[in-house]
Design a protein around this motif. Structure first.
Motif, mmCIF file in Angstrom:
data_model
loop_
_atom_site.group_PDB
_atom_site.id
_atom_site.type_symbol
_atom_site.label_atom_id
_atom_site.label_comp_id
_atom_site.label_asym_id
_atom_site.label_seq_id
_atom_site.Cartn_x
_atom_site.Cartn_y
_atom_site.Cartn_z
ATOM 1 N N PRO A 99 0.088 -1.573 0.081
ATOM 2 C CA PRO A 99 0.120 -0.202 -0.061
ATOM 3 C C PRO A 99 0.601 1.203 0.062
ATOM 4 O O PRO A 99 1.170 1.297 1.071
ATOM 5 N N SER A 128 -3.696 1.725 -0.404
ATOM 6 C CA SER A 128 -3.995 2.263 1.217
ATOM 7 C C SER A 128 -5.310 2.684 1.663
ATOM 8 O O SER A 128 -5.941 3.950 0.476
ATOM 9 N N THR A 178 -2.416 -1.638 9.649
ATOM 10 C CA THR A 178 -0.738 -0.418 9.782
ATOM 11 C C THR A 178 -0.424 -0.667 10.843
ATOM 12 O O THR A 178 -1.382 0.746 11.247
ATOM 13 N N ASP A 315 7.963 -6.813 4.094
ATOM 14 C CA ASP A 315 8.984 -5.801 3.702
ATOM 15 C C ASP A 315 9.792 -4.967 3.724
ATOM 16 O O ASP A 315 9.762 -4.853 4.662
ATOM 17 N N GLY A 317 12.535 -2.391 1.574
ATOM 18 C CA GLY A 317 13.976 -2.330 0.809
ATOM 19 C C GLY A 317 14.139 -3.702 -0.124
ATOM 20 O O GLY A 317 15.566 -3.294 -0.532
HETATM 21 C C1 LIG Z 1 5.431 7.328 -0.920
HETATM 22 C C2 LIG Z 1 5.159 6.117 0.114
HETATM 23 C C3 LIG Z 1 3.420 6.038 0.820
HETATM 24 C C4 LIG Z 1 2.931 5.133 1.547
HETATM 25 N N1 LIG Z 1 2.093 4.997 2.255
HETATM 26 C C5 LIG Z 1 1.720 3.727 2.866
HETATM 27 C C6 LIG Z 1 0.155 3.633 3.497
HETATM 28 O O1 LIG Z 1 -0.277 4.424 2.820
HETATM 29 N N2 LIG Z 1 0.557 3.006 4.302
HETATM 30 C C7 LIG Z 1 0.933 1.966 4.571
HETATM 31 O O2 LIG Z 1 1.064 0.971 5.645
HETATM 32 N N3 LIG Z 1 2.011 2.039 3.735
HETATM 33 C C8 LIG Z 1 2.968 2.665 3.206
HETATM 34 N N4 LIG Z 1 3.835 2.997 2.853
HETATM 35 C C9 LIG Z 1 5.061 1.924 3.796
HETATM 36 C C10 LIG Z 1 5.152 0.308 2.294
HETATM 37 O O3 LIG Z 1 3.578 -0.187 2.372
HETATM 38 C C11 LIG Z 1 5.832 -0.065 2.506
HETATM 39 O O4 LIG Z 1 5.453 -0.560 3.895
HETATM 40 C C12 LIG Z 1 7.309 0.337 2.270
HETATM 41 O O5 LIG Z 1 7.212 0.635 0.897
HETATM 42 C C13 LIG Z 1 7.959 -0.954 1.859
HETATM 43 O O6 LIG Z 1 9.224 -0.595 1.857
HETATM 44 P P1 LIG Z 1 10.230 -0.343 0.018
HETATM 45 O O7 LIG Z 1 9.792 0.908 0.123
HETATM 46 O O8 LIG Z 1 10.795 -0.321 0.462
HETATM 47 O O9 LIG Z 1 9.802 -1.221 -0.362
HETATM 48 C C14 LIG Z 1 4.012 3.826 1.932
HETATM 49 C C15 LIG Z 1 5.481 3.578 1.223
HETATM 50 C C16 LIG Z 1 5.956 4.922 0.720
HETATM 51 C C17 LIG Z 1 7.582 4.772 -0.060
#
Ligand SMILES: Cc1cc2nc3c(=O)[nH]c(=O)nc-3n(C[C@H](O)[C@H](O)[C@H](O)COP(=O)(O)O)c2cc1C
Ligand SMILES: CCCCC(=O)C(=O)O
Length: 389
Positions: A99, A128, A178, A315, A317
């Motif tokens: 998300p 999300s 989350t 998740d 990285g």
């Molecule tokens: C721009 C951005 C917005 C995110 N928004 C949410 C969100 O709305 N809800 C959520 O549970 N995680 C959110 N995340 C976290 C991601 O779900 C995920 O845990 C994370 O991006 C994983 O790491 P990675 O970007 O290195 O793959 C967000 C991450 C990013 C980069």
């Protein structure tokens, strides 16, 4: 015979014979710089950025890089199958799109394009709560493809109830709650530009389309969008929540519930006791707790605590097929990927997200085959060595 994701490799070479090369790099670590050049420092700063001085995000990478694959030879890998079962659903590969909120800052088609890409490749899309598109619109774009809903557990119980009802009606089959974002962390890259993305497309975003959310606003969104955004940041999550509160979600959601952002084995045990179905071992891509343990370092202990009582996903990285391989070998059932697909979307819309999915899975397929595995289910800790430098 199952699909061989590795065939993407020769599709690319074949296209090259007619003069076409991929529009995006196949080493996905190159996407961030390209996206920054095209989309500017505000949006890409928000996506790329992390908490504090970035040490958690760096630790995530170091923990994956430090683990090395120990390949096995002569094990007949000519037919391979990447499929796995996750939360009772058969998936073609151990991957889902994480998300990611406010994707309209990356591309005008935002979540709809990302969800279509996931559907086209058969990969689940986790929408999300902070989507820039109402959840019903995203669901409609996906047909009957697998979709899961990420919940930010709001202070206002009626908003939470409304989200759960809407998600159920729109065909989202699993709920990802989350836990690691009861507050938005200290994020210097955004703070230094005073860039808060939630104003973008505020009128049409998922929260702002919700009747229960709108009922809490003093003025309609279009009359005072800034106040609406500040109301959102004040209520989207609730730092007062504790474990017994999960009962409310269990009572109001019939399908699987997965807790996202678990790093301590005791929290995995608590998840079992609370009747949860799974956890995502994650530090939110390094965006929440500055100085946090790397997600890959936390994974084995959570896997051990979970036993066969929880589905453990991972998740934070993941940038390549070999990263996925390592997470699976450490015990994850499947992985989520965040930033790479957000950049793919920003650079080439739906096609960019499909490119990212296909690169990850082609590389995973090849890494498995070259290391002596015909699929993810035979991987274990013995397939890795840890570098001690
Ligand atoms: C721009 C951005 C917005 C995110 N928004 C949410 C969100 O709305 N809800 C959520 O549970 N995680 C959110 N995340 C976290 C991601 O779900 C995920 O845990 C994370 O991006 C994983 O790491 P990675 O970007 O290195 O793959 C967000 C991450 C990013 C980069
Ligand atoms: C309200 C926070 C939503 C986005 C998010 O989770 C992130 O930026 O990491």
């Amino acid at each position: 015979m199952a699909k061989h994701w590795a065939d993407f490799q020769y599709e690319i070479y074949l296209n090259g014979m007619t003069g076409a090369v991929p529009r995006l790099p196949t080493d996905l670590t190159r996407l961030e710089e390209m996206a920054e050049q095209r989309l500017g420092p505000g949006p890409v700063g928000y996506v790329a950025g992390s908490a504090g001085n970035g040490s958690t995000a760096r630790a995530n990478r170091a923990a994956l890089d430090r683990r090395r694959i120990v390949p096995r030879m002569l094990r007949d890998v000519h037919e391979r199958d990447l499929s796995v079962e996750v939360l009772g659903r058969p998936l073609p590969a151990p991957l889902a799109l994480a998300p990611v909120g406010v994707l309209s800052i990356m591309h005008p088609e935002a979540e709809t394009a990302a969800a279509r890409a996931a559907a086209a490749q058969g990969v689940p899309f986790i929408l999300s709560s902070a989507s820039s598109t109402p959840m019903e619109q995203v669901a409609e774009a996906m047909g009957d493809a697998e979709r899961w809903f990420q919940l930010y557990w709001a202070k206002d119980r009626e908003v939470t109830r409304s989200f759960l009802d809407r998600a159920k009606a729109a065909g989202f089959s699993a709920l990802f709650v989350t836990l690691d974002t009861p507050l938005l962390a200290w994020r210097p890259r955004d703070l230094d530009q005073a860039y808060l993305p939630f104003l973008h497309g505020v009128g049409t975003a998922n929260y702002f389309s919700d009747p229960a959310f709108r009922a809490g606003l003093a003025k309609p969104v279009h009359e005072d969008p800034n106040a609406a955004v500040m109301h959102f940041v004040g209520m989207f999550a609730d730092p007062a929540k504790t474990w017994p509160d999960l009962e409310f979600l269990r009572e109001n959601w019939d399908g699987p519930i997965v807790l996202k952002g678990v790093l301590h084995p005791d929290d995995a045990r608590r998840a079992v006791n609370a009747g949860m179905d799974g956890v995502v071992v994650s530090n939110h891509g390094g965006r929440q707790v500055a100085g946090s343990v790397a997600a890959a370092d936390a994974l084995p202990r959570v896997v051990e605590a979970a036993g066969d009582r929880l589905t453990v996903l991972f998740d934070s990285g993941v940038r390549s097929g070999d990263d996925i391989y390592k997470a699976l070998a450490l015990g994850a059932r499947a992985v989520l990927v965040g930033r790479p697909y957000a950049y793919g979307l920003g650079l080439d819309g739906q096609a960019g997200v499909e490119h990212v999915i296909r690169c990850l899975l082609a590389e995973l397929d090849l890494t498995l085959a070259l290391s002596g595995h015909s699929g993810p289910t035979t991987l274990g800790p013995d397939d890795l060595a840890e570098e001690t430098v």
